[in-house]
Write an enzyme that holds these catalytic residues in place. Structure first.
Site, PDB file in Angstrom:
ATOM      1  CB  SER A 181      -0.914   0.013   1.234  1.00 55.74           C
ATOM      2  OG  SER A 181      -1.816  -1.070   1.217  1.00 55.74           O
ATOM      3  CB  SER A 230     -10.802   4.201  12.315  1.00 56.25           C
ATOM      4  OG  SER A 230     -12.077   3.733  11.981  1.00 56.25           O
ATOM      5  CG  LEU A 231      -9.112   2.564   6.217  1.00 60.09           C
ATOM      6  CD1 LEU A 231      -9.296   1.435   5.226  1.00 60.09           C
ATOM      7  CD2 LEU A 231      -8.054   3.541   5.722  1.00 60.09           C
ATOM      8  CG  ASP A 274      -8.606   2.176  -4.152  1.00 63.69           C
ATOM      9  OD1 ASP A 274      -8.011   1.838  -3.124  1.00 63.69           O
ATOM     10  OD2 ASP A 274      -8.489   1.568  -5.231  1.00 63.69           O
ATOM     11  CD  GLU A 309     -25.924  13.114  13.598  1.00 67.33           C
ATOM     12  OE1 GLU A 309     -27.003  13.690  13.817  1.00 67.33           O
ATOM     13  OE2 GLU A 309     -25.719  12.360  12.614  1.00 67.33           O
ATOM     14  CG  PHE A 347     -29.159  12.214  16.914  1.00 72.52           C
ATOM     15  CD1 PHE A 347     -29.979  11.090  17.019  1.00 72.52           C
ATOM     16  CD2 PHE A 347     -29.769  13.450  16.746  1.00 72.52           C
ATOM     17  CE1 PHE A 347     -31.367  11.197  16.945  1.00 72.52           C
ATOM     18  CE2 PHE A 347     -31.142  13.560  16.662  1.00 72.52           C
ATOM     19  CZ  PHE A 347     -31.944  12.436  16.764  1.00 72.52           C
TER      20      PHE A 347
END
Length: 615
Positions: A31, A116-117, A147, A356, A381
């Site tokens: 990557s 965290s993508l 991507d 949010e 929320f």
């Protein structure tokens, strides 16, 4: 750098990514290899950053949203002279600053944790907003995305918000290498598919061969010259570029190259080139934040005021006293009362609409630039943005989150609007502070106190008006509590917070008329909890009864148990909490149905006392 130099730098970044992963025995070199040319061109020719002053106010900001490609980032830092080769080879080792996914807790050049993508671009929007609307220093924000992460809804929340705000100081670079963790991505190498989506949100799009350094160079120049809208550079690349045995091959994600030495030779061998990143345009003088003494609003005991109203007025006052305070809301500011701040300080108010994840991400981005954000929405929320809250803690971000309309006491709106899990989820965040005030003056003092705390801070507010219990000069230290009823003949202790404090006091009065004395503790600081007061109450009364407008799991009851986690005997503990699925009813009916109103508390205490006598 010229073409040949850029090509060589790209190869060096690939080699060092392979070396770092090989030394660690883990990592994501393939990557990193796909995006090496993209990073080489950016760092050498377009990024403006003083590596000796990561806090320089004019520095461009680079976010590696595809955080697993950290070997590439660290290799670029090495080439820029920020770290040495020896440190590069400590990648992923115990005690190393070079973690598997980069965090600002370890390296000052890292803007935010992005393991965290789907989080890099939303946070980048927050940083770009700070640059555009607050700081006016002309820095740019560059975000390198993978991507695969474009499948995340948070990316498209960010895309719409950036276009709406006209953030032409923001450039997203998408490494379209076709392969995700387990195989091909949804759109593969179809750059047009991604371009249509970004264009629909109002972005300027550029499609490019990500391994043609001259084309990449021109694309970045075009992005810098584009005005009125953000730009995305969609770069077609090959995962594992440059090594035939791994290039564009599936099944190699997250693994060091099997024959690292051979791969390094195929890439042209070791290189040790360094370059000087361009200096920022500005002189680098820190901004001056106007400040004065904050005059918090004051209410007289006996007045009926909703804590959400007190929050809004206190926040507006804090904004007048501190020029670094900013407010964000998720299109419910008329309910959360953040609108009070918006009316007084419109230049420091950010409307994030019903998004949010972007709300919390923008707060993290603003905090990364040194601002003090207060982000508010309904407590229920915030569950949508919990991953951003969790990652804010990983980043060490200092953000204030405010959840209104908590608990069944909101009444007729029903369970979809009721925050009944928020205390649990916020207590579970590393280093968090969780506060739950019961009256207006307490709320105001805690709102002001939050600004000086570290980490993630959460304040829970209530919808309905409640009597003011405390005078305006009362102090409420974080980690403390208030004993509202106490005597030598106390049979047990009621521990409450927020709306249930008033119910507990009413129950205590009823019980007193029946000859049953009880202690009442207002546990406004849910985390950290007041261990000393709770332990004394347990010793002196023998039984603790927690009353909370929250689910039984993870809330006030569990916070009270924390006071006895040092191995000492745990007292008798009874929990009154929301155990059913509420419907629509008035606030009083809701509290009674949940068994947490004054009458229910008094009945439970009477039963407990009778059982104690019988035993």
């Amino acid at each position: 750098m010229n073409t040949d130099e850029l090509v060589e730098l790209g190869q060096q970044l690939r080699v060092d990514s392979v070396r770092a992963s090989a030394a660690a025995g883990s990592g994501h070199p393939t990557s990193s290899m796909s995006a090496a040319d993209l990073v080489a061109v950016l760092f050498a020719n377009h990024l403006r950053y003083d590596m000796d002053r990561p806090d320089h106010p004019g520095n461009d900001r680079f976010i590696l949203s595809k955080g697993h490609a950290s070997p590439l980032l660290y290799s670029a830092y090495k080439a820029a002279g920020a770290i040495e080769d020896g440190e590069l080879l400590t990648f992923r080792k115990l005690g190393s600053r070079l973690e598997g996914h980069p965090t600002p807790r370890r390296l000052p050049y890292v803007e935010t944790a992005t393991g965290s993508l789907g989080q890099g671009l939303p946070i980048g929007v927050g940083i770009a907003l700070a640059g555009r609307r607050l700081e006016h220093t002309g820095y740019r924000v560059w975000v390198l995305c993978g991507d695969s992460e474009l499948a995340e809804g948070s990316v498209w929340e960010a895309a719409e918000h950036a276009a709406y705000e006209g953030l032409d100081n923001l450039t997203a670079i998408v490494d379209v290498n076709r392969l995700g963790q387990r195989g091909a991505t949804r759109h593969g190498h179809d750059l047009d598919a991604y371009a249509r989506r970004f264009q629909a949100f109002g972005w300027h799009t550029i499609e490019v061969d990500g391994h043609d350094v001259d084309a990449v160079d021109r694309a970045y120049g075009e992005a810098r010259s584009t005005t009125g809208q953000p730009t995305v550079v969609l770069a077609r690349t090959l995962k594992g570029k440059g090594v035939a045995s791994v290039q564009d091959r599936e099944g190699l994600h997250g693994k060091p190259l099997p024959e690292a030495d051979e791969a390094i030779a195929e890439l042209g061998g070791l290189r040790d080139r360094t370059f000087h990143v361009h200096e920022p345009h500005t002189s680098g003088q820190p901004r001056v934040i106007p400040s004065s003494e904050t005059e918090l609003p004051r209410w007289d005991p006996g007045e009926k005021v909703a804590t959400r109203d007190a929050y809004g007025h206190a926040l507006a006052a804090l904004g007048s006293g501190r020029g670094d305070v900013v407010a964000l809301d998720g299109e419910v500011s008329d309910s959360t009362r953040a609108e009070f701040f918006a009316k007084e300080h419109p230049e420091r108010f950010f409307e994030c609409y019903i998004a949010e994840q972007q709300l919390v991400a923008a707060a993290v981005g603003l905090a990364a630039r040194g601002w003090v954000p207060y982000a508010s929405t309904f407590a229920a929320f915030l569950t949508r943005a919990y991953d951003f809250v969790r990652m804010a803690s990983v980043s060490g971000a200092c953000v204030n989150l405010v959840g209104s309309h908590a608990g069944v006491s909101i009444g007729q709106d029903g369970p979809s609007q009721m925050g009944l899990e928020d205390l649990a989820m916020m207590r579970a965040v590393y280093g968090s502070t969780v506060l739950y005030p019961c009256d207006a003056n307490q709320t105001a003092k805690l709102v002001a106190a939050m600004a000086g705390l570290d980490g993630v801070r959460y304040l829970r507010t209530s919808r309905g008006a409640a009597p003011v219990l405390y005078g305006p000069d009362e102090e409420f230290p974080v980690g403390g509590s208030k004993v509202l009823r106490s005597g030598e003949r106390d049979r047990l202790t009621l521990v409450a917070a927020g709306v249930t404090v008033h119910e507990a006091l009413a129950a205590a009065d009823t019980l007193a008329r029946e000859g049953i004395d009880v202690r009442v503790v207002d546990l406004y600081s849910v985390k950290p909890v007041d261990r000393e007061t709770l332990r004394r109450a347990a010793e002196e009364t023998g039984c603790l009864v927690t009353v909370e407008d929250h689910r039984e799991e993870g809330g006030l009851g569990d916070a009270v148990l924390d006071a006895f986690s040092d191995g000492r005997p745990v007292p008798r503990l009874v929990r009154l909490a929301v155990r059913t699925m509420p419907g629509s009813a008035s606030p009083d009916e809701q509290l009674h149905a949940a068994g947490i109103d004054a009458a229910s508390i008094a009945s439970a205490v009477t039963l407990l006392v009778e059982e104690a006598v019988v035993r």
